[in-house]
Design a protein around this motif. Structure first.
Motif, short mmCIF file in Angstrom:
data_model
loop_
_atom_site.label_atom_id
_atom_site.label_comp_id
_atom_site.label_asym_id
_atom_site.label_seq_id
_atom_site.Cartn_x
_atom_site.Cartn_y
_atom_site.Cartn_z
N LEU A 61 0.83 -1.20 0.00
CA LEU A 61 0.00 0.00 0.00
C LEU A 61 0.86 1.25 0.00
N GLU A 62 0.61 2.12 -0.98
CA GLU A 62 1.29 3.40 -1.05
C GLU A 62 0.29 4.45 -1.52
N GLY A 63 0.36 5.63 -0.95
CA GLY A 63 -0.54 6.67 -1.39
C GLY A 63 -0.46 7.91 -0.54
N ASP A 64 -1.27 8.88 -0.94
CA ASP A 64 -1.41 10.14 -0.22
C ASP A 64 -2.87 10.26 0.18
N VAL A 65 -3.09 10.43 1.47
CA VAL A 65 -4.44 10.52 2.02
C VAL A 65 -4.59 11.91 2.62
N PHE A 66 -5.43 12.73 2.01
CA PHE A 66 -5.69 14.09 2.49
C PHE A 66 -6.89 14.06 3.42
N VAL A 67 -6.74 14.63 4.61
CA VAL A 67 -7.79 14.62 5.62
C VAL A 67 -8.05 16.05 6.07
N SER A 68 -9.32 16.48 5.95
CA SER A 68 -9.70 17.78 6.47
C SER A 68 -10.02 17.65 7.96
N VAL A 69 -9.15 18.20 8.79
CA VAL A 69 -9.37 18.17 10.23
C VAL A 69 -10.62 18.97 10.59
N ASP A 70 -10.89 20.05 9.85
CA ASP A 70 -12.11 20.84 10.07
C ASP A 70 -13.36 19.99 9.88
N ARG A 71 -13.39 19.24 8.79
CA ARG A 71 -14.55 18.41 8.45
C ARG A 71 -14.70 17.28 9.46
N VAL A 72 -13.58 16.69 9.89
CA VAL A 72 -13.64 15.63 10.90
C VAL A 72 -14.24 16.17 12.20
N ARG A 73 -13.83 17.38 12.59
CA ARG A 73 -14.39 18.00 13.81
C ARG A 73 -15.90 18.20 13.67
N ASP A 74 -16.31 18.74 12.53
CA ASP A 74 -17.75 18.96 12.30
C ASP A 74 -18.52 17.65 12.30
N ASN A 75 -17.96 16.63 11.65
CA ASN A 75 -18.63 15.32 11.60
C ASN A 75 -18.74 14.72 13.00
N ALA A 76 -17.69 14.84 13.79
CA ALA A 76 -17.71 14.30 15.15
C ALA A 76 -18.81 14.97 15.97
N GLU A 77 -18.92 16.29 15.83
CA GLU A 77 -19.98 17.02 16.54
C GLU A 77 -21.36 16.57 16.10
N SER A 78 -21.58 16.53 14.79
CA SER A 78 -22.91 16.18 14.28
C SER A 78 -23.28 14.72 14.57
N LEU A 79 -22.28 13.85 14.63
CA LEU A 79 -22.54 12.43 14.93
C LEU A 79 -22.50 12.15 16.43
N ASN A 80 -22.13 13.16 17.19
CA ASN A 80 -22.04 13.05 18.65
C ASN A 80 -21.07 11.93 19.08
N VAL A 81 -19.89 11.95 18.46
CA VAL A 81 -18.83 11.00 18.82
C VAL A 81 -17.58 11.80 19.14
N PRO A 82 -16.68 11.23 19.92
CA PRO A 82 -15.44 11.95 20.22
C PRO A 82 -14.63 12.22 18.94
N PHE A 83 -13.96 13.36 18.92
CA PHE A 83 -13.14 13.73 17.77
C PHE A 83 -12.15 12.63 17.42
N GLU A 84 -11.47 12.08 18.44
CA GLU A 84 -10.44 11.06 18.19
C GLU A 84 -11.01 9.83 17.49
N THR A 85 -12.24 9.45 17.84
CA THR A 85 -12.88 8.29 17.20
C THR A 85 -13.16 8.59 15.73
N GLU A 86 -13.72 9.75 15.46
CA GLU A 86 -14.02 10.11 14.07
C GLU A 86 -12.74 10.29 13.26
N PHE A 87 -11.71 10.84 13.89
CA PHE A 87 -10.42 11.01 13.22
C PHE A 87 -9.85 9.65 12.82
N ARG A 88 -9.86 8.69 13.75
CA ARG A 88 -9.37 7.35 13.44
C ARG A 88 -10.22 6.69 12.35
N ARG A 89 -11.53 6.90 12.39
CA ARG A 89 -12.41 6.33 11.36
C ARG A 89 -12.00 6.85 9.98
N VAL A 90 -11.73 8.13 9.87
CA VAL A 90 -11.36 8.71 8.59
C VAL A 90 -9.97 8.21 8.14
#
Length: 137
Positions: free
Chosen positions: A75-104
């Motif tokens: 496996l090789e690649g570049d994975v771009f992650v929006s930390v802003d979007r992960v924060r918003d998703n965590a809030e809207s899904l009512n899950v801890p930021f760290e959990t949503e970050f790991r999911r992404v």
């Protein structure tokens, strides 16, 4: 080699060593070696520009994965992650930021392994695999 790069933001990966070992373990347990895998951690606006420039999409997203693999089992690649979007998703899904970050993070890895999420059925399969991986953290 697995690397995390904050791009135009200040951000520290939570539990970076444990997260790195976890990602490597997931890849190995699925029969893959980890080559050059870069996680680029960025803002919504930065990822929107990547989305426009490379995919011709004009919308915000939490992740974009570019597969650079040349070998079937590496496996090789570049994975771009929006930390802003992960924060918003965590809030809207009512899950801890760290959990949503790991999911992404694992979502990007699963894409490199060939998992897709282009249909409702495939999204369910992807979510189940994400949940399975999160349980191993």
């Amino acid at each position: 080699m697995l690397k995390f790069f904050p791009e135009e933001i200040e951000f520290k990966v939570p539990q970076v060593m444990k997260t790195t070992k976890w990602i490597k373990s997931i890849s190995e347990s699925n029969g893959y070696k980890l080559g050059e895998l870069n996680y680029i951690l960025c803002s919504d606006d930065y990822l929107l520009e990547v989305n426009k420039q490379y995919l011709d999409h004009d919308y915000y997203t939490d992740i974009i994965t570019f597969d650079n693999s040349e070998e079937e089992d590496k496996l090789e690649g570049d994975v771009f992650v929006s930390v802003d979007r992960v924060r918003d998703n965590a809030e809207s899904l009512n899950v801890p930021f760290e959990t949503e970050f790991r999911r992404v993070l694992i979502h990007g890895l699963l894409h490199l392994m060939g998992y897709e999420d282009s249909t409702d059925e495939l999204k369910l399969q992807m979510r189940a695999k994400e949940d399975e991986c999160l349980m191993l953290f």
